[in-house]
Design an enzyme around this catalytic site. Structure first.
Site, PDB file in Angstrom:
ATOM      1  N   CYS A   1      21.361  48.019  31.285  1.00  0.00           N
ATOM      2  CA  CYS A   1      21.864  48.151  29.933  1.00  0.00           C
ATOM      3  C   CYS A   1      20.988  47.294  29.039  1.00  0.00           C
ATOM      4  CB  CYS A   1      23.336  47.783  29.823  1.00  0.00           C
ATOM      5  SG  CYS A   1      23.655  46.046  29.811  1.00  0.00           S
TER       6      CYS A   1
ATOM      7  N   LYS B   1      39.255  40.379  26.802  1.00  0.00           N
ATOM      8  CA  LYS B   1      38.728  41.656  27.322  1.00  0.00           C
ATOM      9  C   LYS B   1      38.235  41.480  28.759  1.00  0.00           C
ATOM     10  CE  LYS B   1      34.269  42.692  26.495  1.00  0.00           C
ATOM     11  NZ  LYS B   1      33.346  43.052  27.582  1.00  0.00           N
ATOM     12  N   ASN B   2      37.445  40.424  28.994  1.00  0.00           N
ATOM     13  CA  ASN B   2      36.809  40.289  30.303  1.00  0.00           C
ATOM     14  C   ASN B   2      37.789  39.850  31.397  1.00  0.00           C
ATOM     15  OD1 ASN B   2      34.458  41.205  29.271  1.00  0.00           O
ATOM     16  ND2 ASN B   2      33.427  39.208  29.172  1.00  0.00           N
TER      17      ASN B   2
ATOM     18  N   ARG C   1      20.786  44.150  35.190  1.00  0.00           N
ATOM     19  CA  ARG C   1      22.151  44.163  35.693  1.00  0.00           C
ATOM     20  C   ARG C   1      22.337  44.811  37.066  1.00  0.00           C
ATOM     21  NH1 ARG C   1      26.311  44.033  31.014  1.00  0.00           N
ATOM     22  NH2 ARG C   1      27.214  42.616  32.526  1.00  0.00           N
TER      23      ARG C   1
ATOM     24  N   ARG D   1      33.862  47.913  21.331  1.00  0.00           N
ATOM     25  CA  ARG D   1      34.032  47.729  22.777  1.00  0.00           C
ATOM     26  C   ARG D   1      34.793  46.443  23.084  1.00  0.00           C
ATOM     27  NH1 ARG D   1      29.018  47.058  25.774  1.00  0.00           N
ATOM     28  NH2 ARG D   1      30.632  46.450  27.224  1.00  0.00           N
TER      29      ARG D   1
ATOM     30  N   ASP E   1      27.512  34.924  26.456  1.00  0.00           N
ATOM     31  CA  ASP E   1      28.210  35.799  25.503  1.00  0.00           C
ATOM     32  C   ASP E   1      28.380  35.178  24.116  1.00  0.00           C
ATOM     33  OD1 ASP E   1      28.401  37.664  27.487  1.00  0.00           O
ATOM     34  OD2 ASP E   1      30.493  37.274  27.970  1.00  0.00           O
TER      35      ASP E   1
HETATM   36  N1  EPU Z   1      23.481  39.528  39.104  1.00  0.00           N
HETATM   37  C1  EPU Z   1      22.684  39.869  40.173  1.00  0.00           C
HETATM   38  N2  EPU Z   1      23.201  40.695  41.132  1.00  0.00           N
HETATM   39  C2  EPU Z   1      24.471  41.177  41.056  1.00  0.00           C
HETATM   40  C3  EPU Z   1      25.281  40.817  39.953  1.00  0.00           C
HETATM   41  C4  EPU Z   1      24.746  39.987  39.001  1.00  0.00           C
HETATM   42  O1  EPU Z   1      21.537  39.449  40.271  1.00  0.00           O
HETATM   43  O2  EPU Z   1      24.889  41.904  41.973  1.00  0.00           O
HETATM   44  C5  EPU Z   1      22.922  38.638  38.065  1.00  0.00           C
HETATM   45  C6  EPU Z   1      22.926  39.269  36.670  1.00  0.00           C
HETATM   46  O3  EPU Z   1      21.787  40.070  36.464  1.00  0.00           O
HETATM   47  C7  EPU Z   1      22.956  38.042  35.785  1.00  0.00           C
HETATM   48  C8  EPU Z   1      23.814  37.055  36.572  1.00  0.00           C
HETATM   49  O4  EPU Z   1      23.793  37.529  37.931  1.00  0.00           O
HETATM   50  O5  EPU Z   1      21.674  37.502  35.640  1.00  0.00           O
HETATM   51  C9  EPU Z   1      25.250  36.944  36.127  1.00  0.00           C
HETATM   52  O6  EPU Z   1      25.817  38.228  35.924  1.00  0.00           O
HETATM   53  P1  EPU Z   1      27.334  38.511  36.252  1.00  0.00           P
HETATM   54  O7  EPU Z   1      27.440  39.337  37.477  1.00  0.00           O
HETATM   55  O8  EPU Z   1      28.093  37.232  36.222  1.00  0.00           O
HETATM   56  O9  EPU Z   1      27.764  39.426  35.015  1.00  0.00           O
HETATM   57  P2  EPU Z   1      28.989  40.427  35.037  1.00  0.00           P
HETATM   58  O10 EPU Z   1      30.021  39.911  35.945  1.00  0.00           O
HETATM   59  O11 EPU Z   1      28.481  41.814  35.248  1.00  0.00           O
HETATM   60  C10 EPU Z   1      30.389  39.321  33.138  1.00  0.00           C
HETATM   61  C11 EPU Z   1      30.855  39.695  31.757  1.00  0.00           C
HETATM   62  C12 EPU Z   1      29.685  39.701  30.794  1.00  0.00           C
HETATM   63  C13 EPU Z   1      29.027  38.314  30.806  1.00  0.00           C
HETATM   64  C14 EPU Z   1      28.621  37.951  32.242  1.00  0.00           C
HETATM   65  C15 EPU Z   1      28.054  36.544  32.368  1.00  0.00           C
HETATM   66  C16 EPU Z   1      32.752  41.141  32.174  1.00  0.00           C
HETATM   67  C17 EPU Z   1      33.342  42.496  32.069  1.00  0.00           C
HETATM   68  N3  EPU Z   1      31.481  41.010  31.793  1.00  0.00           N
HETATM   69  O12 EPU Z   1      29.460  40.345  33.525  1.00  0.00           O
HETATM   70  O13 EPU Z   1      30.230  39.939  29.499  1.00  0.00           O
HETATM   71  O14 EPU Z   1      27.913  38.302  29.966  1.00  0.00           O
HETATM   72  O15 EPU Z   1      29.769  38.037  33.120  1.00  0.00           O
HETATM   73  O16 EPU Z   1      28.982  35.607  31.949  1.00  0.00           O
HETATM   74  O17 EPU Z   1      33.414  40.198  32.556  1.00  0.00           O
HETATM   75  C18 EPU Z   1      30.283  40.688  27.270  1.00  0.00           C
HETATM   76  O18 EPU Z   1      31.506  40.494  27.265  1.00  0.00           O
HETATM   77  O19 EPU Z   1      29.619  40.912  26.220  1.00  0.00           O
HETATM   78  C19 EPU Z   1      29.566  40.649  28.545  1.00  0.00           C
HETATM   79  C20 EPU Z   1      28.371  41.208  28.718  1.00  0.00           C
END
Ligand code: EPU
Length: 431
Positions: free
Chosen positions: A116, A22-23, A121, A402, A310
């Site tokens: 969320c 998915k991701n 986030r 989801r 995750d």
């Molecule tokens: N963060 C910031 N600023 C930003 C973006 C992120 O401070 O602009 C912080 C977040 O709050 C968090 C950390 O950086 O503490 C890492 O977050 P990341 O940006 O890596 O998360 P994401 O890219 O939004 C993806 C996955 C998530 C998974 C995270 C961490 C997808 C669609 N989502 O989210 O997957 O938990 O990476 O590995 O790829 C799930 O599948 O259940 C899921 C939540």
């Protein structure tokens, strides 16, 4: 509201196929906007998040056809540069439209994603990255209005935030940079396999990306990208979830279509906790069964190749019935412990404090009505329900839908007694 009814106490056995990730699919689908030529993406899991992304792409003006796991997308010139709150509010990952929209149209209007249940986030790193490439960002009426009238220009950007690198932030910068002028260097890039899969997809489209999978990614901007075909990598979190099911309550199950390399931290922890994890020679299939003397364990979540956030909820379900004291600390999403209160309703002994869960194993869990709060929390409840005595009703099923393709059917193939009860009133199905 639809619910999942799980009759516990039936040991799993048999084999299932793991779906595409998915991701990895979500940013790859968004990246289809980078060309006006058709792209074909295979093994896209049929889950509501990929369906939301496909809907958004269609609403932006792309033509999208989906048939048995393969999605064909063609994005002609003139597609819209703005998406509405209504369109994107259902899925936080719609933020990954930012990179491709900016690369293709040099402007976009996207609603700011809210928080969320798993945490605040923020998107500051995404915005910092696009600004570094020369874009101007304004916030108006809850929207990010981003413009780069003179085009995007490559530079060096450090993507490290307080909690480490960002996965979708790295994806966005990579997608924005592929059509930018000159060279972009991403320092402190996320190394997740899903980032590598996106880079491979973009390179098939004609991009020039080097170093994906390492901390430094270099992108040489090109004039134009073209169509291509791509098969998405296996879903390591779905595989990990089934591995935990195998370790928790089975006579041994086999998972096909996995990638051993991506599963290392997940497999290693199960082995450390005394369970049987055996891969075939090429690492595409894994057999898992409970060990004779299961042991408690410790998790500190970390960016890849560390232990994934995750997977911590699913392991918490396993620790709940493992003798001894286990500790789970989530450094990435310290608030991601909503599943613990529901597991406690099933008899688990868990204390949560300051981003850490301390789990004292109990002899058994008992079925109860429980509420899913997010995707991985709901997976943890399903795992607990399989091993519990009696029947568990899991409400708010849309969270599971989801991200897990045909979860009830797959568990059924392994001998679990799982059925879906549809709300006769047709109640809300959206998050
Ligand atoms: N963060 C910031 N600023 C930003 C973006 C992120 O401070 O602009 C912080 C977040 O709050 C968090 C950390 O950086 O503490 C890492 O977050 P990341 O940006 O890596 O998360 P994401 O890219 O939004 C993806 C996955 C998530 C998974 C995270 C961490 C997808 C669609 N989502 O989210 O997957 O938990 O990476 O590995 O790829 C799930 O599948 O259940 C899921 C939540």
């Amino acid at each position: 509201m639809d619910k999942l009814i799980v009759e516990g106490g039936h040991r799993l056995q048999g084999a299932v196929n793991i779906s595409g990730s998915k991701n990895a699919s979500l940013p790859i689908l968004a990246a289809a906007l980078l060309t006006d030529e058709p792209v074909r993406i295979s093994r896209v899991p049929d889950v509501s998040d990929t369906n939301y992304m496909i809907q958004i792409l269609s609403q932006l003006g792309a033509s999208v056809e989906r048939s048995s796991g393969t999605v064909r997308i063609e994005s002609p010139d003139g597609i819209s540069s703005s998406a509405s709150y209504e369109q994107v509010r259902k899925m936080r990952a719609s933020i990954c439209l930012l990179g491709p929209m900016m690369a293709r149209m040099k402007r976009c209007t996207l609603p700011l994603p809210g928080g969320c249940v798993i945490g605040d986030r923020p998107v500051d790193l995404h915005l910092r990255a696009i600004q570094a490439l020369g874009a101007r960002v304004r916030v108006k009426g809850g929207n990010m209005v981003i413009e780069a009238p003179n085009g995007l220009v490559g530079t060096t950007v450090d993507m490290r935030g307080d909690s480490g690198p960002t996965v979708l932030g790295t994806d966005n910068l990579m997608m924005a940079a592929v059509l930018a002028k000159g060279k972009t260097v991403i320092e402190s890039a996320a190394r997740e396999p899903e980032v590598v899969d996106l880079a491979n997809f973009l390179n098939k489209m004609g991009a020039r990306i080097e170093g994906a999978g390492s901390r430094t990614i270099t992108i040489h901007g090109v004039e134009k990208l073209h169509g291509c075909e791509h098969t998405v990598i296996p879903d390591r979190i779905e595989a990990g979830t089934f591995m935990v099911a195998g370790a928790m309550y089975s006579d041994g199950i086999t998972l096909n279509r996995v990638c051993r390399e991506h599963m290392k931290s997940i497999s290693d922890l199960l082995v450390e906790c005394g369970h049987v994890v055996e891969y075939n020679e090429d690492g595409t299939s894994v057999f898992v069964k409970p060990g004779a003397n299961p042991r408690s364990g410790k998790i500190l979540t970390n960016p890849y190749p560390g232990y994934p956030t995750d997977m911590q909820a699913q392991m918490t379900a396993l620790f709940a019935v493992t003798p001894g004291i286990s500790v789970v600390k989530d450094t990435i999403f310290p608030q991601r412990f909503m599943h613990c209160s529901e597991l406690k309703r099933m008899g688990a002994n868990i204390k949560v404090d300051a981003g850490t869960a301390i789990i004292t194993g109990v002899e058994g869990l008992s079925g109860a009505p429980v509420m899913a709060s997010d995707l991985r929390a709901s997976a943890a409840l399903v795992l607990a329900a399989l091993a519990a005595e009696g029947t568990t009703e899991i409400h708010r099923l849309y969270h599971i839908d989801r991200g897990y393709e045909m979860l009830d059917e797959k568990l059924g193939m392994l001998g679990a007694r799982v059925r879906r009860e549809l709300d006769p009133e047709g109640g809300p199905v959206e998050p």
